[in-house]
Scaffold this motif. Structure first.
Motif, PDB file in Angstrom:
ATOM      1  N   TYR A   1       3.850   4.977  29.311  1.00 54.56           N
ATOM      2  CA  TYR A   1       5.043   4.732  28.513  1.00 54.56           C
ATOM      3  C   TYR A   1       5.120   5.624  27.282  1.00 54.56           C
ATOM      4  CZ  TYR A   1       1.403   2.063  26.171  1.00 54.56           C
ATOM      5  OH  TYR A   1       0.224   1.703  25.587  1.00 54.56           O
ATOM      6  N   LEU A   2       4.150   6.513  27.078  1.00 59.66           N
ATOM      7  CA  LEU A   2       4.095   7.374  25.894  1.00 59.66           C
ATOM      8  C   LEU A   2       3.773   8.799  26.315  1.00 59.66           C
ATOM      9  CD1 LEU A   2       4.126   7.826  22.853  1.00 59.66           C
ATOM     10  CD2 LEU A   2       1.784   6.944  22.731  1.00 59.66           C
ATOM     11  N   MET A   3       4.773   9.670  26.293  1.00 64.23           N
ATOM     12  CA  MET A   3       4.605  11.050  26.706  1.00 64.23           C
ATOM     13  C   MET A   3       4.245  11.936  25.511  1.00 64.23           C
ATOM     14  SD  MET A   3       5.098  11.289  30.010  1.00 64.23           S
ATOM     15  CE  MET A   3       4.105   9.777  30.040  1.00 64.23           C
ATOM     16  N   THR A   4       3.243  12.774  25.711  1.00 67.19           N
ATOM     17  CA  THR A   4       2.798  13.717  24.691  1.00 67.19           C
ATOM     18  C   THR A   4       2.784  15.116  25.279  1.00 67.19           C
ATOM     19  OG1 THR A   4       0.469  13.387  25.306  1.00 67.19           O
ATOM     20  CG2 THR A   4       1.373  11.959  23.582  1.00 67.19           C
ATOM     21  N   PRO A   5       2.799  16.175  24.468  1.00 69.71           N
ATOM     22  CA  PRO A   5       2.858  17.543  25.008  1.00 69.71           C
ATOM     23  C   PRO A   5       1.535  17.977  25.642  1.00 69.71           C
ATOM     24  CG  PRO A   5       2.652  17.592  22.631  1.00 69.71           C
ATOM     25  CD  PRO A   5       2.857  16.152  22.986  1.00 69.71           C
ATOM     26  N   PHE A   6       1.623  18.952  26.539  1.00 64.52           N
ATOM     27  CA  PHE A   6       0.429  19.609  27.056  1.00 64.52           C
ATOM     28  C   PHE A   6      -0.199  20.406  25.919  1.00 64.52           C
ATOM     29  CE2 PHE A   6       2.961  18.948  30.858  1.00 64.52           C
ATOM     30  CZ  PHE A   6       2.017  18.553  31.798  1.00 64.52           C
ATOM     31  N   LEU A   7      -1.499  20.216  25.713  1.00 63.43           N
ATOM     32  CA  LEU A   7      -2.164  20.956  24.641  1.00 63.43           C
ATOM     33  C   LEU A   7      -2.261  22.434  24.971  1.00 63.43           C
ATOM     34  CD1 LEU A   7      -5.043  18.479  23.670  1.00 63.43           C
ATOM     35  CD2 LEU A   7      -2.812  18.799  22.581  1.00 63.43           C
ATOM     36  N   ASN A   8      -2.460  22.763  26.249  1.00 63.03           N
ATOM     37  CA  ASN A   8      -2.548  24.159  26.688  1.00 63.03           C
ATOM     38  C   ASN A   8      -1.711  24.334  27.950  1.00 63.03           C
ATOM     39  OD1 ASN A   8      -4.685  25.211  24.755  1.00 63.03           O
ATOM     40  ND2 ASN A   8      -5.817  23.524  25.708  1.00 63.03           N
ATOM     41  N   PRO A   9      -0.388  24.454  27.810  1.00 66.04           N
ATOM     42  CA  PRO A   9       0.462  24.584  28.997  1.00 66.04           C
ATOM     43  C   PRO A   9       0.117  25.854  29.776  1.00 66.04           C
ATOM     44  CG  PRO A   9       1.683  25.082  26.993  1.00 66.04           C
ATOM     45  CD  PRO A   9       0.374  24.500  26.565  1.00 66.04           C
ATOM     46  N   SER A  10      -0.077  25.691  31.094  1.00 64.63           N
ATOM     47  CA  SER A  10      -0.519  26.814  31.928  1.00 64.63           C
ATOM     48  C   SER A  10       0.569  27.332  32.843  1.00 64.63           C
ATOM     49  CB  SER A  10      -1.739  26.384  32.764  1.00 64.63           C
ATOM     50  OG  SER A  10      -1.415  25.265  33.574  1.00 64.63           O
ATOM     51  N   THR A  11       1.686  26.640  32.950  1.00 64.81           N
ATOM     52  CA  THR A  11       2.768  27.064  33.835  1.00 64.81           C
ATOM     53  C   THR A  11       4.085  27.032  33.073  1.00 64.81           C
ATOM     54  OG1 THR A  11       3.257  24.830  34.630  1.00 64.81           O
ATOM     55  CG2 THR A  11       1.547  26.071  35.816  1.00 64.81           C
ATOM     56  N   ALA A  12       5.078  27.710  33.642  1.00 67.91           N
ATOM     57  CA  ALA A  12       6.404  27.715  33.026  1.00 67.91           C
ATOM     58  C   ALA A  12       7.013  26.315  32.978  1.00 67.91           C
ATOM     59  CB  ALA A  12       7.317  28.685  33.772  1.00 67.91           C
ATOM     60  N   PRO A  13       6.913  25.494  34.028  1.00 73.59           N
ATOM     61  CA  PRO A  13       7.440  24.123  33.919  1.00 73.59           C
ATOM     62  C   PRO A  13       6.775  23.304  32.817  1.00 73.59           C
ATOM     63  CG  PRO A  13       7.143  24.704  36.216  1.00 73.59           C
ATOM     64  CD  PRO A  13       6.513  25.808  35.409  1.00 73.59           C
ATOM     65  N   GLN A  14       5.461  23.467  32.649  1.00 73.33           N
ATOM     66  CA  GLN A  14       4.787  22.747  31.572  1.00 73.33           C
ATOM     67  C   GLN A  14       5.287  23.216  30.197  1.00 73.33           C
ATOM     68  OE1 GLN A  14       0.556  23.124  32.083  1.00 73.33           O
ATOM     69  NE2 GLN A  14       0.491  21.789  33.894  1.00 73.33           N
ATOM     70  N   GLN A  15       5.558  24.493  30.072  1.00 67.37           N
ATOM     71  CA  GLN A  15       6.087  25.011  28.814  1.00 67.37           C
ATOM     72  C   GLN A  15       7.492  24.478  28.554  1.00 67.37           C
ATOM     73  OE1 GLN A  15       4.438  27.010  26.426  1.00 67.37           O
ATOM     74  NE2 GLN A  15       6.219  26.255  25.306  1.00 67.37           N
ATOM     75  N   ARG A  16       8.310  24.418  29.619  1.00 67.00           N
ATOM     76  CA  ARG A  16       9.649  23.861  29.462  1.00 67.00           C
ATOM     77  C   ARG A  16       9.583  22.373  29.099  1.00 67.00           C
ATOM     78  NH1 ARG A  16      10.913  27.546  33.768  1.00 67.00           N
ATOM     79  NH2 ARG A  16      10.478  25.954  35.362  1.00 67.00           N
ATOM     80  N   PHE A  17       8.617  21.665  29.695  1.00 71.44           N
ATOM     81  CA  PHE A  17       8.404  20.255  29.337  1.00 71.44           C
ATOM     82  C   PHE A  17       8.079  20.136  27.846  1.00 71.44           C
ATOM     83  CE2 PHE A  17       5.411  16.861  28.438  1.00 71.44           C
ATOM     84  CZ  PHE A  17       5.986  15.737  29.038  1.00 71.44           C
TER      85      PHE A  17
END
Length: 348
Positions: free
Chosen positions: A238-254
């Motif tokens: 229920y609590l979304m937080t950012p990726f600390l080290n985004p490795s893909t373009a979708p993760q970066q867009r997230f």
């Protein structure tokens, strides 16, 4: 002789009383609602007359106090005295001088009106959305940044206070000054839907969240949707937080979408502190009373939004950066899988 001395003492007392009465000064008390224009009142008290009258109607019965003194301060001036303090954060003596009351009376008015605001207005002003209200908020967040199923954004902010006499080290935050750590959740209209202002500045955001009533409600399945937080919070279902080290373009867009959405809580703190300058400076009181001032400001902030009596936000979304946590947070549990599902579904 004894009778004569008693008579002389009585006469001297009468003369002193007459002198005191002759020297008594009755000061005219300014009623700003009659002296200033609407814009001037807003600049001084952060609300326009119609909203001030609305607040007064809600709390007046509980701030009228019995007194044996003449010329007791009416509820209108008590409220304006408190609003002036919250709007400026000035010393009580300066606030009192602007209306024509003493420093002691100013402090008493601030405490009394604050208690009345919390008692009479908290329940209806700060409520977490459910039912149709929750669905509307999810649609608003989706329209703002394309992030699905969001009920609010959560974050903490420091409110400076003077060094307390008890447990003083607990109130020193990571930046080195005494403060409360105030956690709040906001919706897409910058309204505060949950607030917790009782914790000392040294307490981590994740602990405040973990021990909050709202966290327990989410854990028990009372609410259906997400909150958005920074990486100082644990990733949960229920609590979304950012990726600390985004490795893909979708993760970066997230991360970009989450940042643009979550920044609303930072803007909410900015709007709150610009409206009530007492929260920008130092609250010169004990932690318990400082907590009441913070909650009262949050209530008044929501009332201003509901009535269209607002301070605009001017913060540039493009200038906001993702913030990391200030402690070691273990990101685990089904929150990670749900976050990955959102990336695959909405950001690929």
């Amino acid at each position: 002789m004894a009778v004569h001395r008693r008579h002389m003492r009585r006469r001297r007392r009468q003369m002193l009383d007459e002198v005191k009465i002759s020297r008594r000064v009755i000061r005219d008390r300014l009623n700003p609602l009659e002296e200033y224009s609407d814009d001037e009142i807003f600049d001084r008290y952060r609300f326009r007359p119609a909203t001030i009258q609305y607040i007064l109607d809600s709390i007046a019965p509980s701030i009228v106090h019995n007194t044996a003194k003449n010329c007791a301060l009416p509820p209108t001036l008590q409220l304006l005295t408190c609003l002036r303090f919250l709007a400026t954060g000035a010393y009580h003596r300066l606030v009192g001088d602007s209306i024509g009351v003493s420093e002691t009376t100013t402090g008493r008015c601030c405490r009394s009106v604050t208690d009345s605001i919390i008692t009479n207005l908290l329940k209806n002003s700060i409520t977490f959305p459910t039912g149709n209200c929750a669905r509307e908020i999810k649609q608003q967040f989706l329209a703002v940044a394309g992030f699905p199923n969001v009920l609010g954004c959560v974050d903490g902010t420091f409110i400076r206070i003077i060094a307390p006499s008890e447990n003083e080290p607990d109130y020193v935050n990571r930046k080195g000054f005494h403060s409360l750590n105030v956690q709040a959740v906001c919706d897409a209209k910058y309204k505060i839907t949950s607030i917790c202002a009782k914790w000392p500045g040294s307490v981590h955001d994740s602990r405040i969240w973990r021990e909050s009533a709202l966290c327990q409600q989410f854990e028990n399945g009372v609410h259906s949707g997400f909150l958005l937080g920074d990486s100082g919070y644990p990733c949960k279902r229920y609590l979304m937080t950012p990726f600390l080290n985004p490795s893909t373009a979708p993760q970066q867009r997230f991360n970009t979408s989450l940042c643009k959405t979550r920044v609303m809580v930072e803007q909410t703190f900015g709007i709150l502190k610009r409206r009530f300058s007492c929260l920008q400076g130092v609250l010169r009181t004990d932690p318990n009373q400082a907590t009441k001032y913070v909650i009262a400001c949050a209530i008044l902030h929501n009332i201003g939004i509901d009535r269209g009596d607002v301070v605009d936000s001017t913060q540039d979304l493009d200038q906001v950066q993702l913030r990391g946590g200030n402690g070691n947070i273990i990101v685990a549990g089904d929150g990670v899988n749900i976050r990955n599902h959102i990336v695959d579904t909405y950001f690929t």
